[in-house]
Design a protein around this motif. Sequence first.
Motif, PDB file in Angstrom:
ATOM      1  N   THR A 135     -11.019   1.989  -3.186  1.00  0.00           N
ATOM      2  CA  THR A 135     -10.173   0.839  -2.879  1.00  0.00           C
ATOM      3  C   THR A 135      -8.755   1.318  -2.582  1.00  0.00           C
ATOM      4  N   PHE A 136      -8.189   0.818  -1.477  1.00  0.00           N
ATOM      5  CA  PHE A 136      -6.838   1.176  -1.072  1.00  0.00           C
ATOM      6  C   PHE A 136      -6.079  -0.105  -0.731  1.00  0.00           C
ATOM      7  N   THR A 137      -4.763  -0.081  -0.928  1.00  0.00           N
ATOM      8  CA  THR A 137      -3.946  -1.271  -0.721  1.00  0.00           C
ATOM      9  C   THR A 137      -2.796  -0.983   0.235  1.00  0.00           C
ATOM     10  N   TRP A 138      -2.606  -1.888   1.192  1.00  0.00           N
ATOM     11  CA  TRP A 138      -1.451  -1.817   2.095  1.00  0.00           C
ATOM     12  C   TRP A 138      -0.590  -3.047   1.867  1.00  0.00           C
ATOM     13  N   ASN A 139       0.674  -2.837   1.538  1.00  0.00           N
ATOM     14  CA  ASN A 139       1.577  -3.941   1.221  1.00  0.00           C
ATOM     15  C   ASN A 139       2.529  -4.289   2.360  1.00  0.00           C
ATOM     16  N   PHE A 140       2.071  -4.080   3.599  1.00  0.00           N
ATOM     17  CA  PHE A 140       2.852  -4.404   4.794  1.00  0.00           C
ATOM     18  C   PHE A 140       4.175  -3.642   4.833  1.00  0.00           C
ATOM     19  N   LYS A 146       9.563   0.621   4.443  1.00  0.00           N
ATOM     20  CA  LYS A 146      10.221  -0.539   5.043  1.00  0.00           C
ATOM     21  C   LYS A 146       9.190  -1.617   5.386  1.00  0.00           C
ATOM     22  N   LYS A 147       9.511  -2.864   5.061  1.00  0.00           N
ATOM     23  CA  LYS A 147       8.608  -3.975   5.337  1.00  0.00           C
ATOM     24  C   LYS A 147       8.443  -4.187   6.846  1.00  0.00           C
ATOM     25  N   VAL A 148       7.204  -4.471   7.253  1.00  0.00           N
ATOM     26  CA  VAL A 148       6.940  -4.855   8.637  1.00  0.00           C
ATOM     27  C   VAL A 148       6.710  -6.366   8.636  1.00  0.00           C
ATOM     28  N   GLY A 171     -10.113  -3.278  12.132  1.00  0.00           N
ATOM     29  CA  GLY A 171      -9.933  -4.723  12.072  1.00  0.00           C
ATOM     30  C   GLY A 171      -8.459  -5.041  12.213  1.00  0.00           C
ATOM     31  N   TYR A 172      -8.140  -6.261  12.637  1.00  0.00           N
ATOM     32  CA  TYR A 172      -6.740  -6.608  12.927  1.00  0.00           C
ATOM     33  C   TYR A 172      -6.172  -7.619  11.940  1.00  0.00           C
ATOM     34  N   VAL A 173      -4.858  -7.472  11.694  1.00  0.00           N
ATOM     35  CA  VAL A 173      -4.168  -8.343  10.744  1.00  0.00           C
ATOM     36  C   VAL A 173      -2.704  -8.469  11.160  1.00  0.00           C
ATOM     37  N   THR A 174      -2.083  -9.596  10.809  1.00  0.00           N
ATOM     38  CA  THR A 174      -0.651  -9.787  11.024  1.00  0.00           C
ATOM     39  C   THR A 174      -0.013 -10.195   9.694  1.00  0.00           C
ATOM     40  N   PRO A 175       1.290  -9.992   9.533  1.00  0.00           N
ATOM     41  CA  PRO A 175       1.960 -10.393   8.290  1.00  0.00           C
ATOM     42  C   PRO A 175       1.894 -11.889   8.029  1.00  0.00           C
TER      43      PRO A 175
END
Length: 208
Positions: A135-140, A146-148, A171-175
């Motif tokens: 399990t891995f986590t991306w916090n944008f 720096k926040k995107v 897969g695709y994602v946006t903030p």
Amino acid sequence: KVTPVNIRAWSKLGQRGAAFAIAMLAMATTRKAEKDNGKKGKHVEISFDYLKQKGPGSNQFAVWIENEKGEVVKTLFVTSFTTKGRIREGQPRRRGYTYRPTCVPTWVTNAKAAEMTDEEIDGFTGATPQTGKMTFTWNFTDNNGKKVNKGKFRVCVEATLKNEYKKLYTGYVTPKDKAGVITMKEEVSGSNDAYSGMINNVEAVVRK
């Protein structure tokens, strides 16, 4: 806001009342601390089942995020053989991908691994794990923390199952996306049934 306690006022409550008031105050303080400091905020959780394989040419994988231009925004994890290789007798240490180019080649190319320093690579490299759920986590955030805040991002998981046999999940994602499942597309190159179970059940979810 927590205010100082008026001891005289509390003495009128008696021992039970005072104990109850202290408990309520402690609970409120704990909840506030959890709200202010304990939350992860919106993030992407990436997971998959990993089955460790035997022999060379396998057990390599990478997890990373790209922007719309295909540039790597953040690398979350890469197995250490790919980035550090092994020391062979009489030879200096060489990164694994330089003499075994089948090691997660999409990440190597898109992340421009050849331009990275050893210190940069150390920040996301890890030993090949034992069998289990990864399990891995991306916090944008990007590689600099720096926040995107805008744009479309591609979640990537690449695995070298055996030499030229590899899988790439994207897969695709946006903030701005709401909490929910990210559809992950699987691309397979090559084949080798004996190693097909190395990585399965790849999932990505936006959580709040």
